[in-house]
Design a protein around this motif. Structure first.
Motif, PDB file in Angstrom:
ATOM      1  N   LYS A  25     -21.079   0.035  29.599  1.00  0.00           N
ATOM      2  CA  LYS A  25     -21.902   1.045  28.951  1.00  0.00           C
ATOM      3  C   LYS A  25     -21.071   2.126  28.267  1.00  0.00           C
ATOM      4  O   LYS A  25     -21.613   3.099  27.750  1.00  0.00           O
ATOM      5  N   SER A  26     -19.753   1.964  28.287  1.00  0.00           N
ATOM      6  CA  SER A  26     -18.862   2.949  27.665  1.00  0.00           C
ATOM      7  C   SER A  26     -17.804   2.228  26.843  1.00  0.00           C
ATOM      8  O   SER A  26     -17.306   1.173  27.247  1.00  0.00           O
ATOM      9  N   TRP A  27     -17.459   2.799  25.703  1.00  0.00           N
ATOM     10  CA  TRP A  27     -16.506   2.184  24.787  1.00  0.00           C
ATOM     11  C   TRP A  27     -15.556   3.251  24.242  1.00  0.00           C
ATOM     12  O   TRP A  27     -15.958   4.402  24.044  1.00  0.00           O
ATOM     13  N   ILE A  28     -14.332   2.838  23.992  1.00  0.00           N
ATOM     14  CA  ILE A  28     -13.350   3.736  23.380  1.00  0.00           C
ATOM     15  C   ILE A  28     -12.989   3.171  22.014  1.00  0.00           C
ATOM     16  O   ILE A  28     -12.527   2.021  21.908  1.00  0.00           O
ATOM     17  N   ARG A  29     -13.206   3.957  20.980  1.00  0.00           N
ATOM     18  CA  ARG A  29     -12.960   3.526  19.606  1.00  0.00           C
ATOM     19  C   ARG A  29     -11.651   4.133  19.098  1.00  0.00           C
ATOM     20  O   ARG A  29     -11.381   5.328  19.321  1.00  0.00           O
ATOM     21  N   ILE A  30     -10.872   3.305  18.421  1.00  0.00           N
ATOM     22  CA  ILE A  30      -9.581   3.764  17.895  1.00  0.00           C
ATOM     23  C   ILE A  30      -9.421   3.283  16.452  1.00  0.00           C
ATOM     24  O   ILE A  30     -10.187   2.444  15.970  1.00  0.00           O
ATOM     25  N   ASN A  31      -8.447   3.814  15.754  1.00  0.00           N
ATOM     26  CA  ASN A  31      -8.051   3.294  14.447  1.00  0.00           C
ATOM     27  C   ASN A  31      -7.246   2.027  14.702  1.00  0.00           C
ATOM     28  O   ASN A  31      -6.141   2.072  15.237  1.00  0.00           O
ATOM     29  N   GLN A  32      -7.806   0.881  14.333  1.00  0.00           N
ATOM     30  CA  GLN A  32      -7.167  -0.389  14.639  1.00  0.00           C
ATOM     31  C   GLN A  32      -5.876  -0.610  13.855  1.00  0.00           C
ATOM     32  O   GLN A  32      -5.026  -1.392  14.280  1.00  0.00           O
ATOM     33  N   LEU A  33      -5.718   0.074  12.732  1.00  0.00           N
ATOM     34  CA  LEU A  33      -4.447   0.005  12.017  1.00  0.00           C
ATOM     35  C   LEU A  33      -3.335   0.659  12.834  1.00  0.00           C
ATOM     36  O   LEU A  33      -2.176   0.268  12.739  1.00  0.00           O
ATOM     37  N   GLY A  34      -3.710   1.667  13.603  1.00  0.00           N
ATOM     38  CA  GLY A  34      -2.742   2.411  14.399  1.00  0.00           C
ATOM     39  C   GLY A  34      -2.525   3.810  13.850  1.00  0.00           C
ATOM     40  O   GLY A  34      -3.268   4.278  12.982  1.00  0.00           O
ATOM     41  N   TYR A  35      -1.481   4.452  14.352  1.00  0.00           N
ATOM     42  CA  TYR A  35      -1.222   5.851  14.022  1.00  0.00           C
ATOM     43  C   TYR A  35       0.268   6.040  13.750  1.00  0.00           C
ATOM     44  O   TYR A  35       1.112   5.461  14.439  1.00  0.00           O
ATOM     45  N   SER A  36       0.601   6.844  12.759  1.00  0.00           N
ATOM     46  CA  SER A  36       2.004   7.194  12.543  1.00  0.00           C
ATOM     47  C   SER A  36       2.397   8.262  13.564  1.00  0.00           C
ATOM     48  O   SER A  36       1.549   9.048  14.012  1.00  0.00           O
ATOM     49  N   ASP A  92       0.012  14.894  20.377  1.00  0.00           N
ATOM     50  CA  ASP A  92       1.351  15.366  20.713  1.00  0.00           C
ATOM     51  C   ASP A  92       2.244  14.261  21.261  1.00  0.00           C
ATOM     52  O   ASP A  92       3.425  14.489  21.532  1.00  0.00           O
ATOM     53  N   PHE A  93       1.705  13.046  21.389  1.00  0.00           N
ATOM     54  CA  PHE A  93       2.537  11.918  21.812  1.00  0.00           C
ATOM     55  C   PHE A  93       3.044  11.202  20.563  1.00  0.00           C
ATOM     56  O   PHE A  93       2.245  10.777  19.728  1.00  0.00           O
ATOM     57  N   ASN A  94       4.355  11.049  20.411  1.00  0.00           N
ATOM     58  CA  ASN A  94       4.896  10.514  19.152  1.00  0.00           C
ATOM     59  C   ASN A  94       5.884   9.371  19.341  1.00  0.00           C
ATOM     60  O   ASN A  94       6.646   9.040  18.427  1.00  0.00           O
ATOM     61  N   GLN A  95       5.890   8.744  20.509  1.00  0.00           N
ATOM     62  CA  GLN A  95       6.836   7.652  20.757  1.00  0.00           C
ATOM     63  C   GLN A  95       6.253   6.333  20.259  1.00  0.00           C
ATOM     64  O   GLN A  95       5.133   5.958  20.601  1.00  0.00           O
ATOM     65  N   SER A  96       7.020   5.621  19.436  1.00  0.00           N
ATOM     66  CA  SER A  96       6.553   4.349  18.891  1.00  0.00           C
ATOM     67  C   SER A  96       6.352   3.325  19.996  1.00  0.00           C
ATOM     68  O   SER A  96       7.079   3.316  21.004  1.00  0.00           O
ATOM     69  N   GLY A  97       5.375   2.462  19.803  1.00  0.00           N
ATOM     70  CA  GLY A  97       5.095   1.422  20.783  1.00  0.00           C
ATOM     71  C   GLY A  97       3.679   0.901  20.625  1.00  0.00           C
ATOM     72  O   GLY A  97       2.979   1.241  19.669  1.00  0.00           O
ATOM     73  N   THR A  98       3.265   0.066  21.580  1.00  0.00           N
ATOM     74  CA  THR A  98       1.908  -0.484  21.602  1.00  0.00           C
ATOM     75  C   THR A  98       1.207   0.042  22.845  1.00  0.00           C
ATOM     76  O   THR A  98       1.753  -0.019  23.953  1.00  0.00           O
ATOM     77  N   SER A 105     -13.595   3.443  33.596  1.00  0.00           N
ATOM     78  CA  SER A 105     -13.377   2.000  33.505  1.00  0.00           C
ATOM     79  C   SER A 105     -13.376   1.492  32.068  1.00  0.00           C
ATOM     80  O   SER A 105     -13.251   0.296  31.837  1.00  0.00           O
ATOM     81  N   ALA A 106     -13.558   2.395  31.122  1.00  0.00           N
ATOM     82  CA  ALA A 106     -13.546   2.001  29.705  1.00  0.00           C
ATOM     83  C   ALA A 106     -12.113   1.882  29.216  1.00  0.00           C
ATOM     84  O   ALA A 106     -11.244   2.687  29.571  1.00  0.00           O
ATOM     85  N   ARG A 107     -11.897   0.883  28.384  1.00  0.00           N
ATOM     86  CA  ARG A 107     -10.552   0.636  27.872  1.00  0.00           C
ATOM     87  C   ARG A 107     -10.635   0.327  26.375  1.00  0.00           C
ATOM     88  O   ARG A 107     -11.488  -0.446  25.937  1.00  0.00           O
ATOM     89  N   SER A 108      -9.733   0.910  25.609  1.00  0.00           N
ATOM     90  CA  SER A 108      -9.709   0.670  24.163  1.00  0.00           C
ATOM     91  C   SER A 108      -8.982  -0.628  23.845  1.00  0.00           C
ATOM     92  O   SER A 108      -8.238  -1.153  24.690  1.00  0.00           O
ATOM     93  N   PRO A 109      -9.140  -1.158  22.642  1.00  0.00           N
ATOM     94  CA  PRO A 109      -8.236  -2.214  22.184  1.00  0.00           C
ATOM     95  C   PRO A 109      -6.807  -1.668  22.100  1.00  0.00           C
ATOM     96  O   PRO A 109      -6.594  -0.450  22.046  1.00  0.00           O
ATOM     97  N   GLU A 110      -5.848  -2.548  22.071  1.00  0.00           N
ATOM     98  CA  GLU A 110      -4.460  -2.125  21.906  1.00  0.00           C
ATOM     99  C   GLU A 110      -4.225  -1.676  20.463  1.00  0.00           C
ATOM    100  O   GLU A 110      -4.848  -2.179  19.532  1.00  0.00           O
ATOM    101  N   PHE A 111      -3.319  -0.728  20.302  1.00  0.00           N
ATOM    102  CA  PHE A 111      -2.998  -0.213  18.970  1.00  0.00           C
ATOM    103  C   PHE A 111      -1.533   0.206  18.942  1.00  0.00           C
ATOM    104  O   PHE A 111      -0.897   0.388  19.978  1.00  0.00           O
ATOM    105  N   SER A 112      -1.015   0.375  17.736  1.00  0.00           N
ATOM    106  CA  SER A 112       0.392   0.737  17.559  1.00  0.00           C
ATOM    107  C   SER A 112       0.543   2.194  17.160  1.00  0.00           C
ATOM    108  O   SER A 112      -0.310   2.763  16.470  1.00  0.00           O
ATOM    109  N   ILE A 113       1.637   2.777  17.587  1.00  0.00           N
ATOM    110  CA  ILE A 113       2.137   4.036  17.039  1.00  0.00           C
ATOM    111  C   ILE A 113       3.491   3.702  16.419  1.00  0.00           C
ATOM    112  O   ILE A 113       4.391   3.225  17.112  1.00  0.00           O
ATOM    113  N   SER A 114       3.605   3.890  15.104  1.00  0.00           N
ATOM    114  CA  SER A 114       4.831   3.487  14.409  1.00  0.00           C
ATOM    115  C   SER A 114       4.868   4.120  13.032  1.00  0.00           C
ATOM    116  O   SER A 114       3.823   4.280  12.385  1.00  0.00           O
TER     117      SER A 114
END
Length: 601
Positions: A25-36, A92-98, A105-114
């Protein structure tokens, strides 16, 4: 097993089921392209229960370890299908990774910071532009509509042959409009001028593979310019569109299109002359009042093209100079709007503004000629429409206020003195503030109306924010700008990207309203679909017939609906001009991906 063990096992089973139900009943939405790394980074948690989530965690997808824990902040309340919603800010988190995000109990899809997260995306969107080419189509490696066309409404004898072969199909049908094509051409040219380093050279002028020493985005822009010159073949002639809604005769590829169907000639399709008066071949008519809206767009595209092609083709550049001046003069013949012509259906581009087009045309001609009379005229036009009228509104008619942002304020400001520059900047700021007033009370920061082609409005609004920042260096609206961009790539109630195939690993459209996909399952790489519409709009549209089961059914609401279904031409049909605008926005994002951009609090 003793009683206490059984009881403990039952408790664990109950908690597991409860946790699963909670997650469902809960969802986390993210930018699937990722974030710089240096950008605003926000996810949105939406829940169908009125629950107060206290915190969230950013999890390293490779190690499974939590790398950041933050409070969720306030509950923004209901939005669309959700009863509770939260903005999860991890800027404020800027370390590259996945990574992925967990909250309860909600979990987003995986995404990149790069810093490379947007690399190549603008070039990817150009794939759709090439696929939309008319005349020779490099995707099909075949030609179409090679007999276009015959004149309607013009001063020449009715049904005179006019060679207007070329250009782009407007959407998934095969109509062609000067207003959208000129706007698209301008965006492609501006993208190269402002962010040339992000573009590659992998295609020839005709769109086939193989470099030609010129960026692919310029090749695509030239394809548009060549067609626009055909649509303005003489100083006193200008045409507004090819074909009409007789085109809507079922699914077929463009190279298999029978031009006999509905038009009855077998020698091409009708080409509508711009008269500045009401037009429409059948039951329905437009509300055209003048020549300016289309002519201003022609003038700006020709003028910018002349600037950029001087180093490549001097003869072409000179021709574009002449065309820009004559097009601008054509806009002065009868001030007003030259809307597209309908026929048997009530749908057409209901453009009701034109001073924005003449402002951009005059500003572009001023940049080309340095003749101050054009600067003064542009400034006067700009003062007549300071903000694009849809901004701050709840609704509008189809393409009523087009283009969806006014590039003219920017082009004039970069050549203005301090006083006039400040005035033009204030126009942008006023429009952004109107959208912010409607955005700030929902978790998605959504203040853009869900009218037909809402994704095009979203793209344009993000571009206006980019232009404002380029003029001012002011990051006040950076979070709002990023929210509009994120929306297009999955940070929306449906959790889907609105661009076919981007990102490759994401949830993106797979069943767009297009003959390419319906007949042959051809991909429409890079195509920006129309986007969600109000439930009230969808329920009253004519001719909508859903083809499959709605995979987003639990996220539909009376507020807005989106369907990845070939039958839904209102939300899932890609558009050429929207995609061209997206090229500019993606180029801007790629060019700034190495910067640290912090919103001004």
């Amino acid at each position: 097993m003793n009683k206490s063990s059984i009881f403990f096992a039952l408790i664990l089973l109950f908690l597991a089921k409860f946790s699963s139900a909670e997650a469902d009943k809960s969802w986390i939405r993210i930018n699937q392209l990722g974030y710089s790394p240096g950008s605003v980074k926000v996810a949105v948690l939406g829940s169908k229960e009125s629950r107060n989530f206290k915190s969230f965690e950013l999890i390293d997808a490779k190690t499974g370890k939590s790398v950041l824990k933050r409070k969720t902040g306030k509950d923004f309340g209901s939005y669309g299908p959700f009863r509770a919603s939260f903005r999860l800010d991890f800027s404020d988190f800027n370390q590259s990774g996945t990574y992925f995000i967990k909250a309860g109990s909600a979990r987003s899809p995986e995404f990149s910071i790069s810093p490379d997260v947007y690399k190549g995306t603008a070039d990817f969107a150009l794939r759709y532009m090439r696929q939309q080419r008319c005349g020779f189509n490099p995707y099909l490696k075949d030609s179409c509509h090679t007999h276009d066309g015959y004149s309607l409404y013009g001063p020449m004898p009715e049904k005179t042959h006019i060679n207007v072969v070329g250009g782009w199909h407007d959407a998934s049908d095969y109509l062609q409009y000067s207003t959208t094509s000129a706007n698209a051409t301008y965006h492609l040219l501006a993208a190269y001028r402002d962010f040339k380093n992000v573009f590659s050279d992998r295609h020839q002028t005709n769109g086939l593979e193989g470099g030609n020493g010129r960026a692919d985005v310029l090749d695509e822009a030239k394809w548009g310019l060549d067609w626009l010159m055909k649509m303005h073949p003489r100083n006193d002639w200008m045409f507004n569109q090819i074909a009409d809604d007789r085109d809507h005769s079922g699914y077929r590829l463009p190279n298999k299109d029978s031009v006999d169907y509905g038009y009855g000639r077998g020698k091409g399709r009708p080409v509508y002359f711009i008269t500045g008066e009401v037009q429409g071949y059948n039951k329905y008519k437009n509300r055209a009042t003048g020549t300016s809206s289309t002519a201003g767009k022609f003038a700006s595209a020709f003028a910018l093209g002349a600037q950029l092609f001087t180093n490549y083709d001097n003869a072409l550049a000179q021709e574009l100079i002449d065309k820009s001046l004559s097009a601008y003069q054509y806009g002065l013949i009868k001030p007003g709007v030259s809307q597209t012509a309908p026929g048997s259906a009530p749908y057409f581009y209901e453009e009701d503004n034109w001073v924005d087009d003449m402002e951009l045309g005059a500003a572009a001609v001023y940049q080309l000629t340095d003749d101050k009379k054009y600067f003064d005229q542009a400034l006067n036009y700009g003062a007549q429409e300071k903000i694009t009228p849809w901004m701050g509104a709840d609704t509008a008619r189809h393409y009523q206020w087009y283009p969806f942002h006014n590039f003219g304020h920017y082009e004039l400001a970069v050549k203005s003195d301090a006083i006039n520059k400040a005035k033009l900047i204030s126009y942008y700021k006023e429009g952004i503030e109107k959208v912010w007033a409607k955005s700030k009370n929902n978790a998605f920061y959504r203040g853009i109306p869900f009218i037909w082609c809402s994704n095009n409005l979203t793209t344009s609004f993000a571009i206006q924010c980019v232009l404002y920042r380029r003029l001012t260096g002011d990051n006040t609206y950076l979070e709002l700008e990023q929210a509009a961009f994120d929306w297009l790539f999955g940070l929306n109630p449906w959790g889907t990207s609105m661009v076919y195939g981007l990102p490759a690993h994401g949830d993106t459209p797979v069943d767009p309203h297009s003959s390419f996909t319906v007949l042959h399952n051809y991909p429409l790489d890079g195509g920006l679909v129309d986007g969600p519409v109000y439930g009230s709009i969808f329920n009253n549209l004519l001719g909508i017939h859903m083809k499959g089961e709605d995979e987003y059914a639990e996220f539909q609401s009376q507020l807005a609906v989106y369907h990845d279904d070939t039958g839904d031409f209102s939300t899932n049909e890609p558009t050429m001009d929207g995609t061209a605008s997206l090229v500019y926005l993606l180029a801007a994002k790629e060019s700034q991906s190495g910067e640290v951009l912090k919103p001004k609090k």
